[in-house]
Design an enzyme around this catalytic site. Structure first.
Site, mmCIF file in Angstrom:
data_model
loop_
_atom_site.group_PDB
_atom_site.id
_atom_site.type_symbol
_atom_site.label_atom_id
_atom_site.label_comp_id
_atom_site.label_asym_id
_atom_site.label_seq_id
_atom_site.Cartn_x
_atom_site.Cartn_y
_atom_site.Cartn_z
ATOM 1 N N PRO A 2 50.278 21.677 -28.430
ATOM 2 C CA PRO A 2 49.266 22.552 -27.821
ATOM 3 C C PRO A 2 48.058 21.768 -27.327
ATOM 4 O O PRO A 2 47.595 20.849 -28.006
ATOM 5 C CB PRO A 2 48.876 23.486 -28.966
ATOM 6 C CG PRO A 2 49.212 22.738 -30.207
ATOM 7 C CD PRO A 2 50.389 21.858 -29.877
ATOM 8 N N GLU A 3 47.595 22.124 -26.146
ATOM 9 C CA GLU A 3 46.384 21.528 -25.594
ATOM 10 C C GLU A 3 45.348 22.639 -25.429
ATOM 11 O O GLU A 3 45.568 23.751 -25.893
ATOM 12 C CB GLU A 3 46.704 20.805 -24.276
ATOM 13 C CG GLU A 3 47.775 19.730 -24.485
ATOM 14 C CD GLU A 3 48.057 18.892 -23.244
ATOM 15 O OE1 GLU A 3 47.150 18.743 -22.419
ATOM 16 O OE2 GLU A 3 49.186 18.392 -23.115
ATOM 17 N N LYS A 58 40.732 20.922 -29.219
ATOM 18 C CA LYS A 58 41.943 21.516 -29.792
ATOM 19 C C LYS A 58 41.715 21.980 -31.230
ATOM 20 O O LYS A 58 42.664 22.250 -31.946
ATOM 21 C CB LYS A 58 43.080 20.488 -29.736
ATOM 22 C CG LYS A 58 43.427 20.059 -28.306
ATOM 23 C CD LYS A 58 44.586 19.086 -28.282
ATOM 24 C CE LYS A 58 44.191 17.756 -27.702
ATOM 25 N NZ LYS A 58 45.276 16.771 -27.722
ATOM 26 N N ARG A 248 54.255 7.642 -26.452
ATOM 27 C CA ARG A 248 53.975 8.771 -25.566
ATOM 28 C C ARG A 248 54.583 8.514 -24.198
ATOM 29 O O ARG A 248 54.496 7.411 -23.673
ATOM 30 C CB ARG A 248 52.476 8.951 -25.364
ATOM 31 C CG ARG A 248 51.762 9.568 -26.535
ATOM 32 C CD ARG A 248 50.275 9.570 -26.239
ATOM 33 N NE ARG A 248 49.516 10.271 -27.258
ATOM 34 C CZ ARG A 248 49.374 11.590 -27.304
ATOM 35 N NH1 ARG A 248 49.942 12.358 -26.378
ATOM 36 N NH2 ARG A 248 48.668 12.140 -28.257
#
Ligand SMILES: [Zn+2]
Length: 258
Positions: A2-3, A58, A248
C-alpha cells in the site's frame, strides 16, 4: 504494497468505523503483534474512545481520548477489515479491536509485517517524514531544493520517506514515466523544469490512483510501466524494461525516459 492513496482509503474506512466508538478490547492474535501489545498496553487501550484517525505518509495514527496514540503501518499486506458482531473474523486477523456493541475492526495481514505500536499520552511518534505530496508549502522551488540536496538516483530518492511522504515502488515508477525521467538520473542533477514536471507527475498519478484495496486489483489498475516488463510503452511503443536493485523492481521505458 500500500502507498499513500491506498492508506488514505484505508484510513477513511477506519474513520467511518471507529471515530466516536469505544474500544472495549484489543486482542493480538499472533506472536509478533503480541510482543508490541503486552497485557498492560491492552489494558490501557481497553475502554478508550477513538477521537480521530490521522494519516501521515503511509502511517496511520489512531488518537484515543486520553491522548494516547496507536501507530499503525501496513508494510506489505496489512489492511483493515470491518465487521459486525456476528460476522467471523478474516483468516489473517492479527490485531482485533472489539467495539461497544460487539462490532470489530481487524488488522488483516497475511505476511504479519504490519506494525501496531502504542504511544502513551504525550509521547508523539517520531515519523521522520518529509512533506505530503499535496502540501501547499511544497512549491516547485521547495521541491527542487529538496532534490538538489540528494545525490542518489531519483527513483531511490522518491522512495525516501524523509524527502517526500507516501510514495512507494508503484507510484514512483509511474511518476517518473509520466515526467519522462529515467529512474537512474541523479536527483541533484534535475533541472528546475524537470523537478517541476516530476512534482506535477507525482500529484497526477496519486490523484488518478484507484483508491481501493491494493491486492484486489480487479479494477484493472491503469499502470503505464509498473509490472509491465516487455509490454509496449503507451507513449512510444518501446518495450518496458525491468531491473531489480536491492530487492526492488524498477520499471521504465528506454525510449521516452531520458
Ligand atoms: Zn516510451
Amino acid at each position: 504494497m500500500p502507498e499513500l492513496p491506498e492508506v488514505e482509503a484505508a484510513a477513511r474506512r477506519l474513520r467511518r468505523a471507529l471515530v466516536g466508538r469505544t474500544i472495549v478490547a484489543i486482542a493480538a492474535r499472533h506472536a509478533t503483534p503480541r510482543r508490541h501489545l503486552p497485557p498492560r498496553i491492552r489494558a490501557a487501550v481497553a475502554g478508550r474512545q477513538v477521537r480521530a484517525i490521522d494519516r501521515r505518509g503511509k502511517h496511520q495514527l489512531l488518537r484515543l481520548d486520553d491522548g494516547a496514540t496507536l501507530h499503525v503501518h501496513f508494510r506489505m499486506t496489512g489492511d483493515w477489515v470491518v465487521g459486525r458482531a456476528a460476522q467471523p473474523l478474516p483468516r489473517h486477523a492479527r490485531v482485533v479491536l472489539t467495539l461497544d456493541g460487539g462490532d470489530w475492526v481487524a488488522l488483516d495481514d497475511p505476511r504479519v509485517l504490519a506494525t501496531v505500536a502504542y504511544h502513551a499520552p504525550g509521547d508523539e511518534p517520531a515519523l521522520g517524514l518529509g512533506p505530503e505530496p499535496f502540501d501547499r508549502a511544497l512549491t516547485p522551488a521547495a521541491w527542487h531544493a529538496r532534490l538538489r540536496a540528494r545525490r542518489a538516483p531519483i527513483k531511490a530518492v522518491l522512495l525516501d520517506q524523509s524527502v517526500l511522504a507516501g510514495l512507494g515502488n508503484i507510484y514512483a515508477a509511474e511518476a517518473l514515466w509520466a515526467a519522462g525521467l529515467r529512474p537512474t538520473l541523479r536527483a541533484d542533477r534535475l533541472t528546475r523544469a524537470q523537478a517541476t514536471a516530476l512534482l506535477a507527475a507525482i500529484r497526477g498519478v496519486l490523484r488518478a490512483a484507484p483508491q481501493g484495496r491494493y491486492w484486489r486489483r480487479a479494477d484493472g489498475a491503469p499502470w503505464r510501466v509498473y509490472d509491465r516488463a516487455g509490454a509496449p510503452c503507451p507513449r512510444c511503443g518501446r518495450p518496458i524494461r525491468r531491473r531489480v536493485h536491492a530487492g526492488r523492481s524498477t520499471y521504465w521505458c528506454p525510449g521516452c525516459q531520458r
